[in-house]
Design a protein around this motif. Structure first.
Motif, PDB file in Angstrom:
ATOM      1  N   THR A 248       1.432  -1.854  -4.869  1.00 15.10           N
ATOM      2  CA  THR A 248       0.427  -1.216  -4.006  1.00 15.10           C
ATOM      3  C   THR A 248       0.815  -1.213  -2.531  1.00 15.10           C
ATOM      4  O   THR A 248       0.056  -0.720  -1.708  1.00 15.10           O
ATOM      5  CB  THR A 248      -0.933  -1.921  -4.150  1.00 15.10           C
ATOM      6  OG1 THR A 248      -0.848  -3.239  -3.570  1.00 15.10           O
ATOM      7  CG2 THR A 248      -1.353  -2.034  -5.603  1.00 15.10           C
ATOM      8  N   ARG A 249       1.993  -1.772  -2.197  1.00 20.31           N
ATOM      9  CA  ARG A 249       2.297  -1.986  -0.788  1.00 20.31           C
ATOM     10  C   ARG A 249       2.329  -0.700   0.022  1.00 20.31           C
ATOM     11  O   ARG A 249       1.895  -0.683   1.186  1.00 20.31           O
ATOM     12  CB  ARG A 249       3.609  -2.747  -0.633  1.00 20.31           C
ATOM     13  CG  ARG A 249       4.811  -2.031  -1.209  1.00 20.31           C
ATOM     14  CD  ARG A 249       6.067  -2.876  -1.142  1.00 20.31           C
ATOM     15  NE  ARG A 249       7.150  -2.247  -1.870  1.00 20.31           N
ATOM     16  CZ  ARG A 249       8.341  -2.781  -2.006  1.00 20.31           C
ATOM     17  NH1 ARG A 249       8.606  -3.952  -1.455  1.00 20.31           N
ATOM     18  NH2 ARG A 249       9.282  -2.152  -2.695  1.00 20.31           N
ATOM     19  N   ASP A 250       2.834   0.404  -0.567  1.00 15.24           N
ATOM     20  CA  ASP A 250       2.880   1.657   0.195  1.00 15.24           C
ATOM     21  C   ASP A 250       1.484   2.212   0.418  1.00 15.24           C
ATOM     22  O   ASP A 250       1.164   2.679   1.516  1.00 15.24           O
ATOM     23  CB  ASP A 250       3.763   2.677  -0.530  1.00 15.24           C
ATOM     24  CG  ASP A 250       5.234   2.304  -0.476  1.00 15.24           C
ATOM     25  OD1 ASP A 250       5.646   1.650   0.502  1.00 15.24           O
ATOM     26  OD2 ASP A 250       5.973   2.662  -1.419  1.00 15.24           O
ATOM     27  N   ASN A 251       0.636   2.170  -0.612  1.00 15.66           N
ATOM     28  CA  ASN A 251      -0.753   2.609  -0.441  1.00 15.66           C
ATOM     29  C   ASN A 251      -1.485   1.723   0.557  1.00 15.66           C
ATOM     30  O   ASN A 251      -2.254   2.213   1.405  1.00 15.66           O
ATOM     31  CB  ASN A 251      -1.491   2.599  -1.786  1.00 15.66           C
ATOM     32  CG  ASN A 251      -1.052   3.732  -2.689  1.00 15.66           C
ATOM     33  OD1 ASN A 251      -0.608   4.787  -2.224  1.00 15.66           O
ATOM     34  ND2 ASN A 251      -1.145   3.534  -3.994  1.00 15.66           N
ATOM     35  N   ASP A 252      -1.262   0.418   0.468  1.00 17.57           N
ATOM     36  CA  ASP A 252      -1.928  -0.503   1.389  1.00 17.57           C
ATOM     37  C   ASP A 252      -1.448  -0.288   2.815  1.00 17.57           C
ATOM     38  O   ASP A 252      -2.229  -0.395   3.766  1.00 17.57           O
ATOM     39  CB  ASP A 252      -1.675  -1.953   0.957  1.00 17.57           C
ATOM     40  CG  ASP A 252      -2.337  -2.289  -0.373  1.00 17.57           C
ATOM     41  OD1 ASP A 252      -3.276  -1.560  -0.765  1.00 17.57           O
ATOM     42  OD2 ASP A 252      -1.916  -3.266  -1.016  1.00 17.57           O
ATOM     43  N   ARG A 253      -0.162   0.027   2.993  1.00 16.52           N
ATOM     44  CA  ARG A 253       0.344   0.304   4.340  1.00 16.52           C
ATOM     45  C   ARG A 253      -0.286   1.573   4.894  1.00 16.52           C
ATOM     46  O   ARG A 253      -0.649   1.641   6.074  1.00 16.52           O
ATOM     47  CB  ARG A 253       1.866   0.438   4.336  1.00 16.52           C
ATOM     48  CG  ARG A 253       2.456   0.555   5.746  1.00 16.52           C
ATOM     49  CD  ARG A 253       3.928   0.872   5.769  1.00 16.52           C
ATOM     50  NE  ARG A 253       4.722  -0.141   5.107  1.00 16.52           N
ATOM     51  CZ  ARG A 253       5.266   0.012   3.910  1.00 16.52           C
ATOM     52  NH1 ARG A 253       5.111   1.164   3.246  1.00 16.52           N
ATOM     53  NH2 ARG A 253       5.976  -0.950   3.361  1.00 16.52           N
ATOM     54  N   ARG A 254      -0.421   2.601   4.044  1.00 17.97           N
ATOM     55  CA  ARG A 254      -1.065   3.843   4.505  1.00 17.97           C
ATOM     56  C   ARG A 254      -2.503   3.583   4.923  1.00 17.97           C
ATOM     57  O   ARG A 254      -2.984   4.117   5.923  1.00 17.97           O
ATOM     58  CB  ARG A 254      -1.017   4.904   3.401  1.00 17.97           C
ATOM     59  CG  ARG A 254       0.312   5.616   3.284  1.00 17.97           C
ATOM     60  CD  ARG A 254       0.208   6.845   2.405  1.00 17.97           C
ATOM     61  NE  ARG A 254      -0.014   6.479   1.006  1.00 17.97           N
ATOM     62  CZ  ARG A 254       0.968   6.299   0.129  1.00 17.97           C
ATOM     63  NH1 ARG A 254       2.229   6.410   0.520  1.00 17.97           N
ATOM     64  NH2 ARG A 254       0.705   5.995  -1.122  1.00 17.97           N
ATOM     65  N   GLU A 255      -3.200   2.776   4.139  1.00 15.60           N
ATOM     66  CA  GLU A 255      -4.595   2.467   4.466  1.00 15.60           C
ATOM     67  C   GLU A 255      -4.699   1.656   5.749  1.00 15.60           C
ATOM     68  O   GLU A 255      -5.596   1.873   6.566  1.00 15.60           O
ATOM     69  CB  GLU A 255      -5.215   1.684   3.310  1.00 15.60           C
ATOM     70  CG  GLU A 255      -6.659   1.277   3.526  1.00 15.60           C
ATOM     71  CD  GLU A 255      -7.193   0.464   2.372  1.00 15.60           C
ATOM     72  OE1 GLU A 255      -8.110  -0.355   2.606  1.00 15.60           O
ATOM     73  OE2 GLU A 255      -6.706   0.630   1.230  1.00 15.60           O
ATOM     74  N   LEU A 256      -3.780   0.729   5.933  1.00 16.38           N
ATOM     75  CA  LEU A 256      -3.829  -0.169   7.081  1.00 16.38           C
ATOM     76  C   LEU A 256      -3.362   0.504   8.366  1.00 16.38           C
ATOM     77  O   LEU A 256      -3.975   0.343   9.426  1.00 16.38           O
ATOM     78  CB  LEU A 256      -2.965  -1.402   6.785  1.00 16.38           C
ATOM     79  CG  LEU A 256      -2.821  -2.441   7.878  1.00 16.38           C
ATOM     80  CD1 LEU A 256      -4.156  -3.116   8.133  1.00 16.38           C
ATOM     81  CD2 LEU A 256      -1.763  -3.476   7.489  1.00 16.38           C
ATOM     82  N   GLY A 257      -2.244   1.233   8.295  1.00 17.65           N
ATOM     83  CA  GLY A 257      -1.659   1.813   9.506  1.00 17.65           C
ATOM     84  C   GLY A 257      -1.214   0.745  10.486  1.00 17.65           C
ATOM     85  O   GLY A 257      -1.714   0.671  11.614  1.00 17.65           O
ATOM     86  N   PRO A 258      -0.265  -0.142  10.103  1.00 18.76           N
ATOM     87  CA  PRO A 258       0.129  -1.244  10.993  1.00 18.76           C
ATOM     88  C   PRO A 258       0.793  -0.739  12.262  1.00 18.76           C
ATOM     89  O   PRO A 258       1.402   0.328  12.287  1.00 18.76           O
ATOM     90  CB  PRO A 258       1.115  -2.045  10.132  1.00 18.76           C
ATOM     91  CG  PRO A 258       1.672  -1.057   9.161  1.00 18.76           C
ATOM     92  CD  PRO A 258       0.537  -0.118   8.858  1.00 18.76           C
ATOM     93  N   THR A 259       0.688  -1.543  13.313  1.00 21.79           N
ATOM     94  CA  THR A 259       1.383  -1.234  14.564  1.00 21.79           C
ATOM     95  C   THR A 259       2.750  -1.899  14.611  1.00 21.79           C
ATOM     96  O   THR A 259       3.628  -1.477  15.352  1.00 21.79           O
ATOM     97  CB  THR A 259       0.566  -1.701  15.776  1.00 21.79           C
ATOM     98  OG1 THR A 259       0.375  -3.121  15.697  1.00 21.79           O
ATOM     99  CG2 THR A 259      -0.796  -1.012  15.800  1.00 21.79           C
ATOM    100  N   LEU A 260       2.926  -2.965  13.816  1.00 27.04           N
ATOM    101  CA  LEU A 260       4.184  -3.701  13.764  1.00 27.04           C
ATOM    102  C   LEU A 260       4.700  -3.683  12.329  1.00 27.04           C
ATOM    103  O   LEU A 260       3.973  -4.057  11.405  1.00 27.04           O
ATOM    104  CB  LEU A 260       3.967  -5.150  14.220  1.00 27.04           C
ATOM    105  CG  LEU A 260       5.098  -6.147  13.954  1.00 27.04           C
ATOM    106  CD1 LEU A 260       6.351  -5.764  14.746  1.00 27.04           C
ATOM    107  CD2 LEU A 260       4.663  -7.565  14.316  1.00 27.04           C
ATOM    108  N   VAL A 261       5.943  -3.223  12.162  1.00 28.22           N
ATOM    109  CA  VAL A 261       6.595  -3.241  10.862  1.00 28.22           C
ATOM    110  C   VAL A 261       7.902  -4.010  11.022  1.00 28.22           C
ATOM    111  O   VAL A 261       8.724  -3.679  11.883  1.00 28.22           O
ATOM    112  CB  VAL A 261       6.879  -1.817  10.350  1.00 28.22           C
ATOM    113  CG1 VAL A 261       7.735  -1.873   9.088  1.00 28.22           C
ATOM    114  CG2 VAL A 261       5.584  -1.083  10.079  1.00 28.22           C
ATOM    115  N   ALA A 262       8.078  -5.055  10.213  1.00 32.23           N
ATOM    116  CA  ALA A 262       9.308  -5.843  10.230  1.00 32.23           C
ATOM    117  C   ALA A 262       9.945  -5.720   8.854  1.00 32.23           C
ATOM    118  O   ALA A 262       9.572  -6.425   7.923  1.00 32.23           O
ATOM    119  CB  ALA A 262       9.019  -7.306  10.571  1.00 32.23           C
ATOM    120  N   GLY A 263      10.888  -4.783   8.727  1.00 32.53           N
ATOM    121  CA  GLY A 263      11.491  -4.503   7.436  1.00 32.53           C
ATOM    122  C   GLY A 263      12.990  -4.686   7.452  1.00 32.53           C
ATOM    123  O   GLY A 263      13.614  -4.783   8.517  1.00 32.53           O
ATOM    124  N   THR A 264      13.571  -4.716   6.281  1.00 33.53           N
ATOM    125  CA  THR A 264      15.023  -4.801   6.139  1.00 33.53           C
ATOM    126  C   THR A 264      15.603  -3.393   6.006  1.00 33.53           C
ATOM    127  O   THR A 264      14.871  -2.398   5.936  1.00 33.53           O
ATOM    128  CB  THR A 264      15.398  -5.617   4.904  1.00 33.53           C
ATOM    129  OG1 THR A 264      14.901  -4.933   3.738  1.00 33.53           O
ATOM    130  CG2 THR A 264      14.795  -7.014   4.968  1.00 33.53           C
TER     131      THR A 264
END
Length: 380
Positions: A248-264
């Motif tokens: 669900t992480r992609d759906n949850d990210r769309r719902e949240l709209g974070p300002t900070l993303v720390a990815g690899t």
């Protein structure tokens, strides 16, 4: 008179619980609903966990082995281990089962936190077994006939006196292991003072503050994650969000709209492929028009249309509509992918995992018919 800056992760957590007790520190999506914890609630829970570990015999000479997908319980019990002046050994949950079992055996892990029932069953079979094996979810525990296996929630139920925070700034907070090319595990250890120093550098460079929203989409099982997400979260006091699960992480990210993303690199490559699937076929007229819009034509109207008709919808697809601090932890992106994100208005900044990895002598990987030979050993 100004207060002395906090010098350990538990000290920063305590400072937040006093300065902003009712602010939301952490959210976790569970059964489709966001569950919230304040800074005061987090500090209380970490202290309860530290007390429960201490009552079970956990001390500075122990290390807590944590094997989990991203979930709040794993983060908080790792902080509880540092509270007692010890360290958390954070393993990637995707490591082969044989390597997990061999590493746990060689480290002599007496205290373990595991998320999945499959991992619990694997570790129950160790000889000798752990002294305490904490399971994230009590559901399914009936299938494990071992008295040393306890559900996470039971650690919070018993009456407790909060222990004093024993961590010092030069104590190791987190240790990581990865398979090395020479047949042995490599180890990386990070102290409290290192984490806080590098977190302050990130906060100043990216101008992070308590207004940020971040999504923990990966396990805290790499140095980059604890350096550039966990420690900055504590220091800046922003809100950390956990997706319900990996699916669900992609759906949850769309719902949240974070300002900070720390990815690899893998995170951004996966999101790039997701966007490519949404684009028209290469060579088609629609694709040509879209690429023109991404490059941005001359004039205010062309830029405005390109933003609202192309860039903004594509950013919405991956939950990047509000992101202002897109961080890349570790290896840089291929030029093509970096240029594509830049065309969307997402300028990815690379923050390398600078700590050195050291080969270990006491922990070996030796495949035997697809498994690993167990060697005796203790944590150094």
């Amino acid at each position: 008179m100004s207060e002395t800056p906090a010098r350990t992760l538990p000290a920063v957590l305590l400072a937040n619980s006093r300065s902003r007790p009712d602010d939301i520190a952490l959210r976790h999506k569970y059964l489709g609903i966001w569950q919230e914890r304040t800074w005061q609630q987090l500090a209380d829970e970490v202290q309860k966990l530290a007390a429960a570990l201490q009552q079970q015999g956990f001390c500075r000479d122990d290390a807590l082995l944590v094997i989990s997908e991203p979930r709040p319980q794993a983060l908080l019990i790792a902080l509880a281990a540092t509270w007692l002046g010890s360290e958390a050994v954070l393993l990637e949950p995707g490591l082969p089962k044989a390597q997990v079992q061999a590493l746990a055996k060689d480290l002599g892990s007496r205290f373990v936190f595991a998320e999945a029932l499959e991992q619990v069953r694997l570790l129950v079979d160790l000889a000798p077994p752990p002294q305490l094996l904490i399971y994230a979810d009590s559901r399914g525990l009936g299938a494990v006939a071992a008295g040393f296996v306890q559900a996470y929630d039971t650690l919070l139920d018993r009456p407790q006196v909060f222990p004093e925070a024993l961590a010092s700034e030069r104590d190791v907070a987190f240790t990581f292991y990865r398979p090395g090319a020479d047949g042995r595990f490599e180890r990386q250890r990070i102290r409290h003072d290192e984490l806080l120093r590098e977190a302050r550098q990130l906060i100043a460079s990216e101008r992070l503050g308590p207004h940020e929203e971040a999504l923990a989409a990966r396990a805290f099982a790499t140095g980059g994650q604890v350096r550039y997400l966990l420690a900055p979260w504590l220091l800046a006091g922003f809100r950390l969000n956990f997706a319900e699960n990996g699916l669900t992480r992609d759906n949850d990210r769309r719902e949240l709209g974070p300002t900070l993303v720390a990815g690899t690199r893998g995170t951004y490559e996966r999101l790039y492929r997701l966007l490519q699937q949404r684009l028209p076929e290469p060579g088609s007229r629609r694709r040509h028009w879209l690429e023109l819009a991404l490059r941005g034509g001359p004039g205010r109207l062309a830029r405005w249309l390109g933003h609202w008709l192309v860039r903004r919808p594509l950013r919405d697809v991956i939950g990047f509509s509000r992101v202002r601090a897109p961080l890349l932890l570790g290896e840089p992106l291929p030029d093509e992918i970096a240029a594509f994100f830049a065309a969307l208005g997402v300028v990815v900044r690379t923050w390398p995992d600078a700590a050195s990895w050291q080969a270990t002598e006491e922990v070996a990987i030796e495949p035997v018919d697809g498994w690993v030979e167990e060697r005796s050993g203790r944590r150094p």
